[in-house]
Scaffold this motif. Structure first.
Motif, mmCIF file in Angstrom:
data_model
loop_
_atom_site.group_PDB
_atom_site.id
_atom_site.type_symbol
_atom_site.label_atom_id
_atom_site.label_comp_id
_atom_site.label_asym_id
_atom_site.label_seq_id
_atom_site.Cartn_x
_atom_site.Cartn_y
_atom_site.Cartn_z
ATOM 1 N N PHE A 15 -9.306 -5.735 15.554
ATOM 2 C CA PHE A 15 -8.418 -7.083 14.921
ATOM 3 C C PHE A 15 -6.898 -6.366 15.694
ATOM 4 N N ASP A 16 -6.265 -7.714 15.794
ATOM 5 C CA ASP A 16 -5.008 -7.200 16.388
ATOM 6 C C ASP A 16 -4.072 -6.619 15.318
ATOM 7 N N LEU A 17 -3.967 -5.523 16.142
ATOM 8 C CA LEU A 17 -3.446 -4.162 15.562
ATOM 9 C C LEU A 17 -1.354 -4.973 15.199
ATOM 10 N N GLY A 18 -0.946 -5.613 16.351
ATOM 11 C CA GLY A 18 -0.109 -6.468 15.581
ATOM 12 C C GLY A 18 0.859 -6.934 14.329
ATOM 13 N N LYS A 19 -0.691 -7.350 14.401
ATOM 14 C CA LYS A 19 -0.359 -8.380 13.525
ATOM 15 C C LYS A 19 -0.230 -7.302 11.798
ATOM 16 N N ILE A 20 -0.812 -6.419 11.304
ATOM 17 C CA ILE A 20 -1.047 -5.663 9.822
ATOM 18 C C ILE A 20 0.472 -5.317 9.833
ATOM 19 N N SER A 21 0.562 -5.022 8.617
ATOM 20 C CA SER A 21 1.752 -4.023 7.561
ATOM 21 C C SER A 21 1.139 -2.786 7.692
ATOM 22 N N LEU A 22 2.013 -2.050 8.002
ATOM 23 C CA LEU A 22 1.950 -0.491 7.981
ATOM 24 C C LEU A 22 3.725 -0.334 7.970
ATOM 25 N N ARG A 23 3.963 -0.338 6.450
ATOM 26 C CA ARG A 23 5.302 -0.388 6.087
ATOM 27 C C ARG A 23 5.099 0.524 4.967
ATOM 28 N N SER A 24 3.673 1.548 4.858
ATOM 29 C CA SER A 24 3.857 1.837 4.148
ATOM 30 C C SER A 24 4.711 3.592 4.576
ATOM 31 N N LYS A 25 5.677 3.406 3.712
ATOM 32 C CA LYS A 25 6.410 4.521 4.232
ATOM 33 C C LYS A 25 6.238 6.315 3.902
ATOM 34 N N ASN A 26 5.173 6.892 3.051
ATOM 35 C CA ASN A 26 4.765 7.687 3.645
ATOM 36 C C ASN A 26 3.509 8.242 4.137
ATOM 37 N N LEU A 27 3.631 7.420 4.599
ATOM 38 C CA LEU A 27 2.058 7.393 6.012
ATOM 39 C C LEU A 27 2.593 9.345 7.058
ATOM 40 N N GLU A 28 1.417 9.667 6.853
ATOM 41 C CA GLU A 28 1.821 10.309 7.468
ATOM 42 C C GLU A 28 0.534 11.155 9.234
ATOM 43 N N LYS B 31 1.037 -1.262 0.039
ATOM 44 C CA LYS B 31 -0.316 -0.057 0.549
ATOM 45 C C LYS B 31 1.216 1.309 0.231
ATOM 46 N N ASN B 32 0.653 2.206 -0.470
ATOM 47 C CA ASN B 32 1.017 3.434 -0.658
ATOM 48 C C ASN B 32 0.022 4.831 0.204
ATOM 49 N N LEU B 33 -0.791 4.019 1.330
ATOM 50 C CA LEU B 33 -0.939 5.420 2.573
ATOM 51 C C LEU B 33 -0.526 6.438 2.753
ATOM 52 N N ARG B 34 -0.820 7.103 2.796
ATOM 53 C CA ARG B 34 -0.443 8.722 3.698
ATOM 54 C C ARG B 34 -1.162 8.756 4.902
ATOM 55 N N LYS B 35 -2.663 8.431 4.919
ATOM 56 C CA LYS B 35 -3.760 8.665 6.103
ATOM 57 C C LYS B 35 -4.765 7.992 6.373
ATOM 58 N N ILE B 36 -5.062 7.790 7.468
ATOM 59 C CA ILE B 36 -6.088 6.513 7.327
ATOM 60 C C ILE B 36 -6.792 6.841 8.914
ATOM 61 N N ASP B 37 -8.206 6.938 8.476
ATOM 62 C CA ASP B 37 -8.770 7.449 10.092
ATOM 63 C C ASP B 37 -9.833 6.576 9.835
ATOM 64 N N LEU B 38 -9.929 5.630 10.668
ATOM 65 C CA LEU B 38 -11.080 4.347 11.988
ATOM 66 C C LEU B 38 -11.546 5.038 12.391
ATOM 67 N N LEU C 62 9.152 5.037 10.412
ATOM 68 C CA LEU C 62 7.449 5.960 9.919
ATOM 69 C C LEU C 62 8.508 7.363 9.692
ATOM 70 N N LYS C 63 9.027 8.201 8.873
ATOM 71 C CA LYS C 63 9.838 9.785 9.222
ATOM 72 C C LYS C 63 9.094 11.175 8.815
ATOM 73 N N TYR C 64 7.378 10.200 8.557
ATOM 74 C CA TYR C 64 6.867 11.116 8.195
ATOM 75 C C TYR C 64 5.618 11.241 8.754
ATOM 76 N N LEU C 65 5.222 10.254 9.564
ATOM 77 C CA LEU C 65 4.149 10.122 10.632
ATOM 78 C C LEU C 65 3.753 11.856 11.653
ATOM 79 N N ARG C 66 2.699 12.202 11.322
ATOM 80 C CA ARG C 66 2.352 13.521 11.846
ATOM 81 C C ARG C 66 1.453 13.391 12.978
ATOM 82 N N THR C 67 0.802 12.823 12.772
ATOM 83 C CA THR C 67 -0.266 12.369 13.434
ATOM 84 C C THR C 67 -0.824 11.004 14.511
ATOM 85 N N LEU C 68 -0.463 10.689 15.336
ATOM 86 C CA LEU C 68 -1.326 9.668 15.674
ATOM 87 C C LEU C 68 -1.839 9.292 16.805
ATOM 88 N N ASN C 69 -3.074 8.452 16.953
ATOM 89 C CA ASN C 69 -3.954 8.424 17.808
ATOM 90 C C ASN C 69 -4.601 6.584 18.219
#
Length: 335
Positions: free
Chosen positions: A256-269, A242-249, A289-296
């Motif tokens: 679901f088990d967050l530890g088992k998902i892949s979060l290797r999208s380099k551009n995730l903000e 994936k090329n995810l940049r922003k995901i809001d759920l 993730l060097k571009y990560l600006r928001t996390l909750n």
């Protein structure tokens, strides 16, 4: 008498010269003047006059095609008109056959459903009807408009369900339907959007059920499904390819088990998962993730130590709070 004849002749020549020099197509001008009338002649459109050229900058919100020299109206931007009373979207909008972009927004007094005449706009690529009181269902005729690139119907009073047929649009890049009253489930057919489809925002609606596994096929960059009643597994939205940049759920019933998902999208903000039922641990890959600006991830059932490094310790305690047994900086130390 001869002098009067000369004056009349000069006036006729000037009128004829003006008519010949006008770039605006007569049918387009007629349609625009009808739109103005159908909206109660709002003051913002006072520059729309029968004796002036609609391709001139004085016509607020109107642009003509100067690239091909056809000078047909190709952009109509009706933003923030002060309507004196409730009016529907004028059906006369469908009488602008060369329209490529239609923007109608920020009009509380705009009501009624989306008119079928819009289906006549076979060249329309961009349509935005937002921040109005337009109601009714999302029309099925949109699937006939094969030139559509983006659909933005956010913050209206639309209801009903999501039309499965939208996925048949070959040029579609994104859909934004946030802030309506849309109910039902996300159609499985949405996994069949074209490869270049990257934006799906359906927040602040009344959507229920599971996120279709077919969405795993999409290469989404921007996803916002927050503030619905979606449940179950959302891991299909993540993945190494994936090329995810922003995901809001946020604010759903997802588990679901967050530890088992892949979060290797380099551009995730941005990643907002708060107020769900998500469990497991925080993936260590978040530290890279060097571009990560928001996390909750607050108000979930997460456990374990928050990975150390990257930008994770820059986020406040609030972003991790109210989990089952999450610990480590910026939360209290693990014991």
């Amino acid at each position: 008498m001869a002098r009067l004849s000369i004056i009349v002749l000069v006036i006729m020549v000037l009128v004829l010269r003006t008519a010949l020099s006008e770039l605006c197509n007569p049918q387009d001008k007629q349609a625009l003047l009808q739109i103005k009338k159908d909206l109660g002649n709002p003051t913002t459109l006072s520059s729309w006059l029968p004796n002036t050229d609609c391709c001139k900058p004085e016509w607020e919100g109107v642009s003509c095609d100067t690239d091909t020299k056809s000078y047909r109206v190709n952009i109509l931007d009706l933003n923030g008109l002060s309507l004196t009373k409730p009016y529907p979207i004028p059906s006369s909008v469908g009488n602008l056959p060369y329209l490529g972009s239609l923007y109608i927004s920020r009009m509380n007094n705009l009501v009624g459903s989306i008119p079928p005449s819009i289906a006549k706009l076979t060249k329309l690529g961009f349509i935005r009807i937002s921040h109005t009181n337009v109601s009714g269902q999302i029309p099925n005729f949109l699937s006939q408009m094969k030139s559509l690139i983006t659909i933005d119907f956010s913050y209206n009073a639309l209801s009903g369900t999501l039309p499965p047929s939208l996925s048949s649009l070959p040029n579609l890049v994104g859909i934004s339907l946030d802030g309506n009253r849309i109910s039902g489930t996300i159609p499985g057919s949405f996994g069949s959007f074209p490869k270049h489809f990257t934006v799906l925002t359906l927040s602040r609606n009344r959507l229920t059920g599971n996120i279709p596994t077919t969405l795993a096929k999409l290469g989404l960059s921007f996803v916002d499904l927050s503030e619905n009643m979606l449940e179950g597994d959302a891991s299909v939205l993540f993945g190494a390819n994936k090329n995810l940049r922003k995901i809001d759920l946020a604010k759903n019933l997802l588990a679901f088990d967050l530890g088992k998902i892949s979060l290797r999208s380099k551009n995730l903000e941005g990643l907002d998962l708060r107020k769900n039922r998500i469990y497991g641990t925080l993936p260590k890959v978040l530290t890279s993730l060097k571009y990560l600006r928001t996390l909750n991830v607050s108000y979930n059932n997460l456990c374990g130590q928050i990975p150390q490094g990257g930008k994770l310790q820059r986020f406040s305690e609030y972003c991790y709070a109210h989990n089952k047994c999450l610990c480590g900086s910026p939360l209290p130390p693990c014991t």
